[in-house]
Design an enzyme around this catalytic site. Structure first.
Site, PDB file in Angstrom:
ATOM      1  N   SER A 166       1.037  -1.148  -0.147  1.00 44.80           N
ATOM      2  CA  SER A 166      -0.001  -0.072  -0.055  1.00 44.80           C
ATOM      3  C   SER A 166       0.787   1.294   0.023  1.00 44.80           C
ATOM      4  O   SER A 166       1.688   1.278  -1.186  1.00 44.80           O
ATOM      5  CB  SER A 166      -0.901  -0.058   1.181  1.00 44.80           C
ATOM      6  OG  SER A 166      -2.008   0.774   1.001  1.00 44.80           O
TER       7      SER A 166
ATOM      8  N   ASP B 157      -8.682  -4.571  -6.502  1.00 44.90           N
ATOM      9  CA  ASP B 157      -8.417  -3.462  -5.528  1.00 44.90           C
ATOM     10  C   ASP B 157      -9.042  -2.042  -5.573  1.00 44.90           C
ATOM     11  O   ASP B 157      -8.861  -1.518  -6.883  1.00 44.90           O
ATOM     12  CB  ASP B 157      -6.785  -3.190  -5.706  1.00 44.90           C
ATOM     13  CG  ASP B 157      -6.416  -2.395  -4.514  1.00 44.90           C
ATOM     14  OD1 ASP B 157      -6.911  -1.778  -3.692  1.00 44.90           O
ATOM     15  OD2 ASP B 157      -5.156  -2.442  -4.054  1.00 44.90           O
TER      16      ASP B 157
ATOM     17  N   HIS C 171      -7.228  -5.448  -2.013  1.00 48.07           N
ATOM     18  CA  HIS C 171      -5.805  -4.570  -1.647  1.00 48.07           C
ATOM     19  C   HIS C 171      -5.158  -5.361  -0.459  1.00 48.07           C
ATOM     20  O   HIS C 171      -5.461  -5.378   0.581  1.00 48.07           O
ATOM     21  CB  HIS C 171      -6.531  -3.148  -0.797  1.00 48.07           C
ATOM     22  CG  HIS C 171      -5.671  -2.152  -0.467  1.00 48.07           C
ATOM     23  ND1 HIS C 171      -4.673  -1.641  -1.480  1.00 48.07           N
ATOM     24  CD2 HIS C 171      -5.234  -1.601   0.746  1.00 48.07           C
ATOM     25  CE1 HIS C 171      -3.960  -0.766  -0.999  1.00 48.07           C
ATOM     26  NE2 HIS C 171      -3.971  -0.783   0.243  1.00 48.07           N
TER      27      HIS C 171
END
Length: 675
Positions: free
Chosen positions: A498, A585, A617
C-alpha cells in the site's frame, strides 16, 4: 466489551516483537516453512457471547476460514457455523442480544462488505443487507437496547451511508436518517443519533447536534485539519450525560476527555506527552471508561477502575506479559485474554474473574511452537531534522548472541514500510519480520512522519511530503542501521504494501541506487490517478487527502502530485523490482501497477509483475499470500543473498498470474502452470 470510537484514517493501510530466543549459527537455523507463517491460523479471534453462554472463533473449515461456535462451558464441543468455500471470513461479532453471530464479507477483494448473521444453534447464514455494490458500516450498538443495531448502508448513493435500524429478530431494515453529505453519525446507548460529522473544505470536520431526525444547521464543534486525525467524539456513557472525546485540541498528543453534555465542561481522563491515547476498556453497564492504553514503544494499559487494575496486574503475573483483553461478557465475569510473547505464537485464554482462573483455549499457530522465532527491538531513531522515529528492529537468529539489538557483524536488511500512511507499526509478533529474519535478513520498520499515534504534529509533519521528507525518514533510518553496524549500504532492500508499496517505488525511482532491490505490494505509482480512482464512499475524506497529499483540482497541486509520482521517474530504475497486485483493488487500482510496468517495459527495464485476479488490497486468501511470498523470498535471495524456500507448487496452488518478468526470479518460470 464496550468499544469507544477511536479516530483514524488509513488511505493505504497494510500492516507488520520480547526476550531474545536461543541463538545459533544463522546458516544452520531451521528454515520455517511459509505455510506455517502465512497459512491459516489454527484458531483466531475468540469471542464470548454477551450472555456468556457461547464461545466463538474463526478457524479453517476445508481450508477456508469460517466461524465456529461452542458452549462456553465446553469448548471441546465446537462446530462450524459457516461454510465459505473461497473467501475467508476475517472478522465477526456477536449481536447484542446473543441471538446470532454477525460477520461481513466481500467478493474477490472488492471491499463491498455485506452483513450476514447466523444463529449459534446453526442453520444457514442469512444475508442481512441484500444489496449489490454496497459497503455496510456499523453505526451503533447498545448493551441496553439489544434487539436492534444501527447500520450505515450506501446502496442509494455510493458516496454516503444512510442510517438504518436492523431488527435482529425479523431482519427488517428501517430508515432512520437519509444521508446527503455527512461523513458519519454517532449514536448513544439508546441508539438515538446524537451527532453528525461533515468534512470542511480545509480538510477538517464540523460536528452537528442531531435531535430526532433533524440535524442542526450550525456546527456544535469545529475541528481543523491539524486535529482532524487525532480528535473526535468517542462515545457516550449509558445515561447519555457524558460524552468521551479523543482530543488533541490545545495539545499535541490526543488525550481522553470526558465532557459533561449539559454544561459542556471538559475533564481530562488520561493523557501522555509521547503518544496518543490508544484503546479503552469501558463498563458494559455504565459505559464509563475503566482503563486506557498508551502505545509509544510498546502498548501499556493503565486502569482507572481498581477492580480492573487488580485483574490486569494478576494477569500480567500469570501470563508474564501484557494481557490483551479481546472480549467480555455483559456481566463482566469472564474475559477472553491473549498474550503475545513475540518469540512464540500467541495463546488465548478464558479468564474467570471471580475464580481467578485462566483456562487455555488455543495457541494461534501451534506449528510455530519451538520454531526459531526471534526478538523484536523497539528503537528511537533521529531524523535529519530532529524528529524521533519510533521503529522496530528484528535480527536473524544467531547474529545477536548477547541480545543487545546489534548483530556481531552486518547482515543484509529489508526495510519493511507500513501502509496508511496514516497508520503505524507496533511492537509484537509479526509474520513478516519473523519470515524475513529467518531467511537471514535484519528487518527494520519505521514510523516515518505522517504515521499516527505520536501526536498531531508528527502527522502534520508529513503533509505534502509523499516522496519527500517522508522518504528522507526512511533513508535516515537506513543510515542509522548502517552506522549501528546492522547492515551495509549495498545490502538493503525496501519492501511494503500500500503506502509501503509506494515508498518502494519512490525508493527505486527517486533514489535509484539507495536500495539493492524493491518489493512493491499494491502500491500506487501515479498519485493523480490514485486520487481519481479512490472508492466513492471515501468522498467524505477527499479534502483531507488533498490537503495532506496535494490537491489535483489546482495547477500547483497537480505539479506536486506529479513530482511525487514514481511513474514519471520510471526510466531511472536500475535495481530489480517485484510488483504484486490484486486485480479487484478498490483503493489502489490495478492501473497503478499496470502503468509503471508498461513504462518500464517501454524502456526495456526488467520488472517482475505478479497479479491475482481474485484479490483486492492485499492478499486475503492464504494460498495467494503464500504464493506471492514464495516469489518475494526467491527474488530477495537473488538480490541480497539470503536463504529461500523453493517456490515449489505454491504458484499452482494459487490464482497467481505473471504478466511480466517470470524469468527474473529463480524458479518462477518453471513453477507457472499452463493456463
Amino acid at each position: 466489551m464496550r468499544t469507544l470510537h477511536l479516530i483514524g484514517l488509513g488511505l493505504l493501510a497494510f500492516g507488520t516483537g520480547g526476550a531474545a530466543a536461543p541463538q545459533a549459527d544463522p546458516g544452520t537455523v531451521r528454515l520455517i516453512e511459509r505455510k506455517d507463517l502465512f497459512g491459516n491460523p489454527t484458531k483466531t479471534q475468540a469471542r464470548l457471547s454477551p450472555d456468556g453462554k457461547w464461545l466463538s472463533w474463526i478457524a479453517p473449515r476445508d481450508g477456508v476460514l469460517n466461524i465456529w461456535v461452542a458452549p462456553a462451558s465446553d469448548p471441546g464441543q465446537a462446530r462450524p457455523l459457516t461454510a465459505e468455500k473461497t473467501r475467508p471470513i476475517r472478522s465477526h461479532f456477536w449481536a447484542p442480544d446473543s441471538s446470532q453471530i454477525m460477520f461481513i464479507n466481500d467478493k474477490g477483494g472488492d471491499e463491498n462488505f455485506l452483513l450476514y448473521g447466523v444463529a449459534p444453534a446453526g442453520g444457514e447464514p442469512k444475508l442481512l443487507t441484500p444489496f449489490e455494490k454496497t459497503r455496510v458500516q456499523m453505526v451503533g450498538t447498545s448493551n441496553h437496547v439489544t434487539g436492534r443495531i444501527l447500520l450505515g448502508i450506501n446502496n442509494r448513493d455510493a458516496r454516503w451511508h444512510d442510517v438504518y435500524s436492523l431488527d435482529l429478530k425479523t431482519g427488517k431494515l428501517t430508515l432512520v436518517m437519509r444521508n446527503d453529505g455527512y461523513a458519519g453519525f454517532l449514536a448513544d446507548d439508546q441508539l438515538n443519533l446524537r451527532m453528525a460529522s461533515k468534512q470542511r473544505d480545509d480538510g477538517g470536520s464540523d460536528y452537528f447536534r442531531v435531535t430526532g431526525d433533524k440535524i442542526e444547521a450550525t456546527p456544535l464543534v469545529t475541528i481543523g485539519l491539524d486535529d482532524s486525525l487525532t480528535t473526535g467524539p468517542a462515545g457516550f456513557t449509558a445515561d447519555g450525560k457524558t460524552l468521551y472525546w479523543i482530543d488533541s485540541r490545545g495539545r499535541d498528543t490526543a488525550a481522553l476527555l470526558a465532557q459533561d453534555v449539559a454544561t459542556g465542561k471538559m475533564t481530562t481522563v488520561a493523557e501522555s506527552p509521547k503518544a496518543d491515547i490508544g484503546g479503552v476498556m469501558a463498563d458494559a453497564e455504565t459505559g464509563r471508561v475503566q482503563a486506557y492504553s498508551i502505545d509509544y514503544l510498546k502498548e501499556e494499559w493503565t486502569a482507572i477502575d481498581p477492580g480492573i487494575g487488580a485483574d490486569l496486574d494478576w494477569l500480567r503475573k500469570q501470563l508474564k506479559g501484557e494481557p490483551i483483553v479481546g472480549s467480555r461478557t455483559r456481566a463482566d465475569d469472564r474475559w477472553i485474554v491473549a498474550v503475545d510473547p513475540v518469540v512464540a505464537p500467541s495463546t488465548t485464554y478464558l479468564f474467570d474473574r471471580k475464580a481467578k482462573k485462566l483456562s487455555k483455549l488455543y495457541v494461534s499457530r501451534p506449528q510455530l511452537e519451538g520454531a526459531p522465532l526471534v526478538a523484536m527491538y523497539p528503537e528511537e531513531i533521529k531524523a535529519r531534522d530532529g524528529l524521533t522515529l519510533v521503529s522496530y528492529l528484528t535480527l536473524p537468529a544467531g547474529t545477536d548472541p548477547d541480545g543487545d539489538g546489534k548483530p556481531d557483524k552486518p547482515v543484509p536488511m529489508v526495510l519493511f514500510v507500513h501502509g496508511g500512511p496514516w497508520a503505524r507499526d507496533e511492537y509484537g509478533y509479526s509474520s513478516y519480520h519473523q519470515w524475513l529474519a529467518n531467511r537471514g535478513y535484519a528487518v527494520l520498520s519505521v514510523n516515518y512522519r505522517g504515521s499516527t499515534g505520536f501526536g498531531k504534529n508528527f502527522i502534520t509533519a508529513g503533509n505534502l511530503q509523499w516522496g519527500r521528507k517522508m522518504h528522507d525518514d526512511l533513508l535516515d533510518a537506513v543510515g542509522w542501521a548502517v552506522a549501528r553496524g546492522v547492515t551495509t549500504p549495498d545490502k538493503v532492500a525496501i519492501m511494503g504494501g500500500s503506502y509501503g508499496g509506494y515508498a518502494t517505488l519512490a525508493g527505486v525511482t527517486f533514489t535509484p541506487t539507495a536500495f539493492a532491490c524493491g518489493v512493491d505490494i499494491v502500491g500506487p505509482s501515479n498519485l493523480q490517478t490514485l486520487l481519481k480512482t479512490i472508492p466513492p464512499y471515501w468522498e467524505a475524506g477527499k479534502q483531507q487527502f488533498y490537503k495532506r497529499m496535494g490537491d489535483p483540482t489546482t495547477e500547483e497541486g497537480r505539479k506536486l502530485l506529479d513530482a511525487a509520482s514514481p511513474l514519471y521517474k520510471a526510466d531511472a530504475i536500475v535495481r530489480p523490482l517485484l510488483i504484486g497486485q490484486g486485480a479487484n483493488d478498490p483503493r489502489v487500482n490495478k492501473a497503478e501497477s499496470d502503468q509503471i510496468v508498461a513504462a518500464m517495459r517501454a524502456k526495456n527495464i526488467p520488472v517482475t509483475y505478479v497479479l491475482f485476479p481474485d484479490e483486492g488490497h492485499g492478499f486475503a486468501r492464504p494460498q495467494n499470500n503464500i504464493a506471492f511470498n514464495a516469489v518475494a523470498e526467491n527474488f530477495l535471495g537473488k538480490c541480497l543473498g539470503g536463504r529461500a524456500e523453493p517456490i515449489g507448487d505454491s504458484i499452482r496452488a494459487s490464482t497467481a498470474q505473471v504478466p511480466e518478468g517470470a524469468g527474473f526470479v529463480n524458479g518462477l518460470a518453471a513453477s507457472l502452470p499452463a493456463r
